[in-house]
Design an enzyme around this catalytic site. Sequence first.
Site, mmCIF file in Angstrom:
data_model
loop_
_atom_site.group_PDB
_atom_site.id
_atom_site.type_symbol
_atom_site.label_atom_id
_atom_site.label_comp_id
_atom_site.label_asym_id
_atom_site.label_seq_id
_atom_site.Cartn_x
_atom_site.Cartn_y
_atom_site.Cartn_z
ATOM 1 N N GLY D 10 -13.089 -16.965 32.186
ATOM 2 C CA GLY D 10 -14.275 -16.590 31.448
ATOM 3 C C GLY D 10 -15.061 -15.272 32.102
ATOM 4 O O GLY D 10 -14.849 -15.020 33.433
ATOM 5 N N GLY D 11 -15.968 -14.789 31.449
ATOM 6 C CA GLY D 11 -17.013 -13.493 32.066
ATOM 7 C C GLY D 11 -17.730 -14.043 33.056
ATOM 8 O O GLY D 11 -18.057 -15.374 33.249
ATOM 9 N N SER D 12 -18.216 -13.317 33.978
ATOM 10 C CA SER D 12 -19.463 -13.208 34.926
ATOM 11 C C SER D 12 -20.459 -14.223 34.151
ATOM 12 O O SER D 12 -20.860 -13.794 32.893
ATOM 13 C CB SER D 12 -19.932 -12.063 35.366
ATOM 14 O OG SER D 12 -20.585 -12.253 36.349
ATOM 15 N N SER D 13 -21.221 -15.086 35.023
ATOM 16 C CA SER D 13 -22.222 -15.797 34.332
ATOM 17 C C SER D 13 -21.677 -16.809 33.160
ATOM 18 O O SER D 13 -22.976 -17.179 32.431
ATOM 19 C CB SER D 13 -23.256 -14.961 33.972
ATOM 20 O OG SER D 13 -23.906 -14.648 35.265
ATOM 21 N N GLY D 15 -20.556 -19.709 33.474
ATOM 22 C CA GLY D 15 -20.481 -21.021 33.967
ATOM 23 C C GLY D 15 -19.305 -21.688 34.323
ATOM 24 O O GLY D 15 -19.246 -22.720 34.501
ATOM 25 N N LYS D 16 -18.470 -20.839 34.846
ATOM 26 C CA LYS D 16 -17.054 -21.578 35.251
ATOM 27 C C LYS D 16 -17.151 -22.206 36.558
ATOM 28 O O LYS D 16 -16.646 -23.221 36.697
ATOM 29 C CB LYS D 16 -16.087 -20.265 35.574
ATOM 30 C CG LYS D 16 -15.700 -19.495 34.386
ATOM 31 C CD LYS D 16 -14.889 -18.096 34.773
ATOM 32 C CE LYS D 16 -15.603 -17.241 36.100
ATOM 33 N NZ LYS D 16 -16.748 -16.435 35.581
ATOM 34 N N ASP D 37 -14.339 -15.116 44.123
ATOM 35 C CA ASP D 37 -14.987 -14.732 45.386
ATOM 36 C C ASP D 37 -14.189 -15.018 46.487
ATOM 37 O O ASP D 37 -14.574 -14.480 47.589
ATOM 38 C CB ASP D 37 -16.431 -15.406 45.053
ATOM 39 C CG ASP D 37 -17.226 -14.672 44.132
ATOM 40 O OD1 ASP D 37 -16.869 -13.603 43.592
ATOM 41 O OD2 ASP D 37 -18.228 -15.019 43.899
#
Lengths: 177, 177, 177, 177
Positions: D10-13, D15-16, D37
Site C-alpha cells: 500500500g502507499g505511504s500512510s 496503514g500497513k 524502512d
Amino acid sequence: MTTRMIVLNGGSSSGKSGIARCLQAVLPDPWLTFGVDTLIEAMPTSMQESDAGIEIAPDGEVIVGPGFRTLESAWIEGVAAMARAGAGVIVDEVFLGGAESQRRWQQALGGLGVLWVGVRCESAVAAAREIARGDRITGMAAAQADMVHQGVFYDLEVDTTRSESLECARIIADRVK
Amino acid sequence: MTTRMIVLNGGSSSGKSGIARCLQAVLPDPWLTFGVDTLIEAMPTSMQESDAGIEIAPDGEVIVGPGFRTLESAWIEGVAAMARAGAGVIVDEVFLGGAESQRRWQQALGGLGVLWVGVRCESAVAAAREIARGDRITGMAAAQADMVHQGVFYDLEVDTTRSESLECARIIADRVK
Amino acid sequence: MTTRMIVLNGGSSSGKSGIARCLQAVLPDPWLTFGVDTLIEAMPTSMQESDAGIEIAPDGEVIVGPGFRTLESAWIEGVAAMARAGAGVIVDEVFLGGAESQRRWQQALGGLGVLWVGVRCESAVAAAREIARGDRITGMAAAQADMVHQGVFYDLEVDTTRSESLECARIIADRVK
Amino acid sequence: MTTRMIVLNGGSSSGKSGIARCLQAVLPDPWLTFGVDTLIEAMPTSMQESDAGIEIAPDGEVIVGPGFRTLESAWIEGVAAMARAGAGVIVDEVFLGGAESQRRWQQALGGLGVLWVGVRCESAVAAAREIARGDRITGMAAAQADMVHQGVFYDLEVDTTRSESLECARIIADRVK
C-alpha cells in the site's frame, strides 16, 4: 482575549498528538507543541521508572511520585511563560488526576487566553490503536479513556473514534481567536 | 548564588547530550535537560525545512529564518521560567551565532545562577563521531567545531576528544553550587 | 575467499553500531548492516517482555526464551542468504551465550567468507557510556563486557576504550578481501 | 499450502505498519514483520539520499537508483529464506513499480505459501494522516495511493479509510492457513 494556548486532554492512544500536528499545519501562525513525553524525556532516566518518578503498573496504570510533581510544576510554569512571551503553544496532556490535573495548569495560565479541548475516543477503539502502534505496554488506552475526563471543564470536545485528526483540528482551529 | 542552570555549548557531535545525561546521573537533585532538538521537534514540521524555519546547506551549515527566531525567543523565556520555578535545568545548545547567541540566553537568565560550559572536541574527532552516529547530513561537526565558541564566555571548558562524557560531567558537577 | 560478512561481537555499549556505521562509510562497496535490535523490533511486541521472548533482569542480564530462539534461527538463515545473494553484510551482535552463540552463526554461514571481529571495551568505560546514552536499563554494559567473548574465536579484535569507531573500522576494513 | 508469508502492499500512510503490528498480535504463532524502512535503515547513510540510493522529489515521488536495487534484491532473497527456515514473515511494502515490484518478490518466493494483501486508503484520508504523523516530507501519501496497486494481483484487499487496523488484521488473519 487572543488564544495563546490550546490544551488537548485525552487518554493514551486517543489521537492527541496527531491533532496537535494537524493544528500546527492548519493554524495561520507557527505554534509550538509539547506533550507529556517531552517532559518525561527531559527527566533523568533514573526517574523514568522509580518511586520518585513514574511507574507503570502491569494493568497500564501510571503512578507518579513526588519527584515527578516538582519537575512537572516547573515545566508547567515554563510552558505558560512561552505563551506569555508570544508563542502560540499546543499542549498534549493526559490528566491522570482529572480535575485536579486541570487545576495545576489553570493556576499557571492565569490571564492567558486558553482553549480547553477534550479529546475523546471510544475505549475499544483506543485499545485497538494501541495494538496497532506496537507499544510494549498495553492497557493504558483502556485504563485512561474515561478517567482523564472526570470533572474536567472544556471549551469544546472532539471525538476521534470516527473522525480523522485533521477534521478534529479544523474544528478546534475555528475556535481559536 | 545557587546554580539553577547549566548551559552546555558546543558543535554538533561534540558530546553535549552525553554530558547532559551524565550530569543528570551524578547531580544529587533531579535536573531537567533540554536540547536544540527539543525546540525543533516542537515546531511545525513545515518550518523544519523552509525559509521561515531551518535550512541545512549541503556543506552542513545551518541557516535559521525569522520564524525560527520568534519561537526560539519564547522557548528561551520558558526554559528560564522553569529554572526560576525551582527546577535545575541543563541546556544543550549550539551557539551558531557565537557571542550573539549567548547574549540571547543571558538576557533571559538575569538574576539566575548560571554555569556556562564550553564543550570542545577536536574537529577531526567530532567529524569521525558524526559518521559513527550515522547522521544523514554530514559536515555539521566540522563546520561548527570552532565557530560556536567565537566570543563566548565560559565558567569552565571541557574537552571530549580524549575524555569520556562521565568524566566531563563530574568536573562540571563539582562547580555546581 | 571474498569476505561477504563481518560479524562484530561485543557487549552492550562497547561501540559496535558506531563501528558498523563507519565500516559502511569506508568500505568501497555498499554493505548492509543489521543488529540484534533489528531482530527484536521485528518480533511481536508481546515477546519483547515475556517468558517466550526476552526478559531483562534487574541487574541487566538478558534472558532469552524458546520462542525467541525459533525466530532468531530463521533470522540468521535469512541474513546468511542475503550474503549468499551478493550483498556484503555487517552483523552487530551480542553473543550472550559466548561460543555457543557463535556456533549458531557458523552453522548458517558455511561456505561464506566471514570476518569475525571482537569489539572490546573496558567494563568501566562501557558502563560510563551506557549512562551517557541515557538507556533506561543500566547494568547491561558491565554484565556483558567479558561474558560475550568467552570461548569465541576471532580473526581480529579491536578495542574502543581509547580508539574512535572510525579508527577501529579502518583496521577492520583493511582485513576485508 | 501453509501460509508462510503475508505481503502487505500500500502507499505511504495507508496503514500497513499498524496492520502488521495487529497481525502479530492476533495470529496464534509469533511472526516477524519487516518494512521498507528496515531495509533503508540497513543501508549506508550515504545511499539514503544519493543517485545510487534513494531520492525523494519535492512532490514526494521516490526515485530509486541501481545501488538500491542490488541491495534490495539480496534483502528479498534473505527475507524469503527466513520464511523457508520456518518463521512466519509479514512484509510491509510499497510497490513503487506496481506489477514489476511484485514480480521481484514472486521470483524469490517460489514454493512458499504467500498471502498477497492490498492495503487501500482513500487518497485524501491518507494525505490527512500523513499530516497527523508529522512527516517532514509530505505528498508521498497522495502520490502513491493508486500508483502502487497498478497491475498488482491480490488474494484479498482491505481498506483503512473507515476500518481500524485491528479489524483489517482480523480479516487477513482469517485467510492464513
